[in-house]
Design a protein around this motif. Sequence first.
Motif, PDB file in Angstrom:
ATOM      1  N   MET A   1       0.827  -1.204   0.000  1.00  0.00           N
ATOM      2  CA  MET A   1       0.000   0.000   0.000  1.00  0.00           C
ATOM      3  C   MET A   1       0.863   1.256   0.000  1.00  0.00           C
ATOM      4  N   GLU A   2       1.968   1.223   0.777  1.00  0.00           N
ATOM      5  CA  GLU A   2       2.857   2.379   0.829  1.00  0.00           C
ATOM      6  C   GLU A   2       3.461   2.675  -0.540  1.00  0.00           C
ATOM      7  N   GLY A   3       3.796   1.596  -1.282  1.00  0.00           N
ATOM      8  CA  GLY A   3       4.328   1.785  -2.626  1.00  0.00           C
ATOM      9  C   GLY A   3       3.304   2.429  -3.546  1.00  0.00           C
ATOM     10  N   PHE A   4       2.040   2.030  -3.393  1.00  0.00           N
ATOM     11  CA  PHE A   4       0.972   2.606  -4.201  1.00  0.00           C
ATOM     12  C   PHE A   4       0.793   4.085  -3.902  1.00  0.00           C
ATOM     13  N   VAL A   5       0.884   4.434  -2.604  1.00  0.00           N
ATOM     14  CA  VAL A   5       0.775   5.836  -2.203  1.00  0.00           C
ATOM     15  C   VAL A   5       1.906   6.655  -2.815  1.00  0.00           C
ATOM     16  N   GLY A   6       3.127   6.083  -2.793  1.00  0.00           N
ATOM     17  CA  GLY A   6       4.260   6.777  -3.401  1.00  0.00           C
ATOM     18  C   GLY A   6       4.046   7.021  -4.882  1.00  0.00           C
ATOM     19  N   PHE A   7       3.428   6.054  -5.563  1.00  0.00           N
ATOM     20  CA  PHE A   7       3.166   6.202  -6.993  1.00  0.00           C
ATOM     21  C   PHE A   7       2.145   7.303  -7.262  1.00  0.00           C
ATOM     22  N   THR A   8       1.043   7.309  -6.495  1.00  0.00           N
ATOM     23  CA  THR A   8       0.012   8.324  -6.715  1.00  0.00           C
ATOM     24  C   THR A   8       0.514   9.717  -6.348  1.00  0.00           C
ATOM     25  N   ASN A   9       1.446   9.809  -5.399  1.00  0.00           N
ATOM     26  CA  ASN A   9       2.008  11.103  -5.044  1.00  0.00           C
ATOM     27  C   ASN A   9       2.663  11.772  -6.242  1.00  0.00           C
ATOM     28  N   ARG A  10       3.268  10.997  -7.113  1.00  0.00           N
ATOM     29  CA  ARG A  10       3.979  11.566  -8.250  1.00  0.00           C
ATOM     30  C   ARG A  10       3.039  12.183  -9.272  1.00  0.00           C
ATOM     31  N   SER A  11       1.764  11.870  -9.185  1.00  0.00           N
ATOM     32  CA  SER A  11       0.786  12.445 -10.112  1.00  0.00           C
ATOM     33  C   SER A  11       0.240  13.776  -9.611  1.00  0.00           C
ATOM     34  N   GLN A  12       0.580  14.158  -8.387  1.00  0.00           N
ATOM     35  CA  GLN A  12       0.034  15.391  -7.821  1.00  0.00           C
ATOM     36  C   GLN A  12       0.497  16.626  -8.582  1.00  0.00           C
ATOM     37  N   GLY A  13       1.766  16.617  -9.021  1.00  0.00           N
ATOM     38  CA  GLY A  13       2.266  17.758  -9.775  1.00  0.00           C
ATOM     39  C   GLY A  13       1.505  17.942 -11.076  1.00  0.00           C
ATOM     40  N   ARG A  14       1.262  16.838 -11.789  1.00  0.00           N
ATOM     41  CA  ARG A  14       0.507  16.921 -13.040  1.00  0.00           C
ATOM     42  C   ARG A  14      -0.927  17.373 -12.779  1.00  0.00           C
ATOM     43  N   ASP A  15      -1.497  16.884 -11.676  1.00  0.00           N
ATOM     44  CA  ASP A  15      -2.860  17.289 -11.341  1.00  0.00           C
ATOM     45  C   ASP A  15      -2.931  18.789 -11.085  1.00  0.00           C
ATOM     46  N   GLN A  16      -1.935  19.341 -10.379  1.00  0.00           N
ATOM     47  CA  GLN A  16      -1.935  20.770 -10.094  1.00  0.00           C
ATOM     48  C   GLN A  16      -1.777  21.601 -11.362  1.00  0.00           C
ATOM     49  N   ILE A  17      -0.961  21.136 -12.303  1.00  0.00           N
ATOM     50  CA  ILE A  17      -0.804  21.845 -13.584  1.00  0.00           C
ATOM     51  C   ILE A  17      -2.109  21.822 -14.365  1.00  0.00           C
ATOM     52  N   PHE A  18      -2.749  20.640 -14.408  1.00  0.00           N
ATOM     53  CA  PHE A  18      -4.053  20.534 -15.073  1.00  0.00           C
ATOM     54  C   PHE A  18      -5.073  21.442 -14.388  1.00  0.00           C
ATOM     55  N   ARG A  19      -5.022  21.472 -13.074  1.00  0.00           N
ATOM     56  CA  ARG A  19      -5.973  22.278 -12.299  1.00  0.00           C
ATOM     57  C   ARG A  19      -5.781  23.768 -12.574  1.00  0.00           C
ATOM     58  N   ALA A  20      -4.519  24.206 -12.591  1.00  0.00           N
ATOM     59  CA  ALA A  20      -4.237  25.609 -12.886  1.00  0.00           C
ATOM     60  C   ALA A  20      -4.718  25.976 -14.284  1.00  0.00           C
ATOM     61  N   THR A  21      -4.502  25.075 -15.243  1.00  0.00           N
ATOM     62  CA  THR A  21      -4.962  25.317 -16.612  1.00  0.00           C
ATOM     63  C   THR A  21      -6.485  25.378 -16.665  1.00  0.00           C
TER      64      THR A  21
END
Length: 245
Positions: A1-21
């Motif tokens: 589960m911790e590995g999965f959390v680490g993976f989803t964390n890396r998508s946060q930057g892309r989500d914020q860029i999409f959100r700003a756009t």
Amino acid sequence: MEGFVGFTNRSQGRDQIFRATQYTCMLLSYLIENKADKKKLVMKLKQLESSMSSGRKMFRLGNVVHALVAARRAAELPEVVPRLCLTGSHLSRALYFVCDAALWLRSVGLQPNLDKPKWHTWATKCYYCSLLMNLARDWYEISWRLEQAALEEKAKENSAWQKDGEELNGVKSDGLHSFLCQLFQILKRNPPLLLDLVKNLCDLSGPLDTLGIYKTNPGVIGFCGVLSSLVGILTLASPHLKLKQ
């Protein structure tokens, strides 16, 4: 589960860029929608806004696990108020992600019979509850620091009763002014707390409008969304500016 959390964390930057756009498109389309020669541009901006929103829903599909793990960690915090606020916030956010995933399934045609307005309202209420919990935690942090500042001020009075005491009493005569000055100094000395407070307040504009609590317009929601996204990008790029959870 911790590995999965680490993976989803890396998508946060892309989500914020999409959100700003997404919110930039909303703000720009609101500003120029009444200009007759900009109708095609407004249509393109709204299409891009919709695309960004759909892309963000896909990025958030696995975030329910991340929210549940964060809630488990928050439940182990030693202080009662942060423990309750953060646990409640993460659990509310997990429910929001569940509703969000259901809406995404409907948008791609996998759940065509889903009641979109009802699920959208549930998602907004969960998100709103999460934000209120975050703001309660922010206020707790501010109140604790205000209390510490008051104790320090009292200590200064006791150590310099004649000269400094008179000056401090002069400040005390204006309670609101003194409070605002102390609040300004506290937020100035604690950038992570200031950024978290700004982000949560900006994020409130959408749920308040959707739930009919305080109606605004797409321009205000777009501006607040852009500001919140920029704060999110800043805290991701500089983790030391993120308020510890």
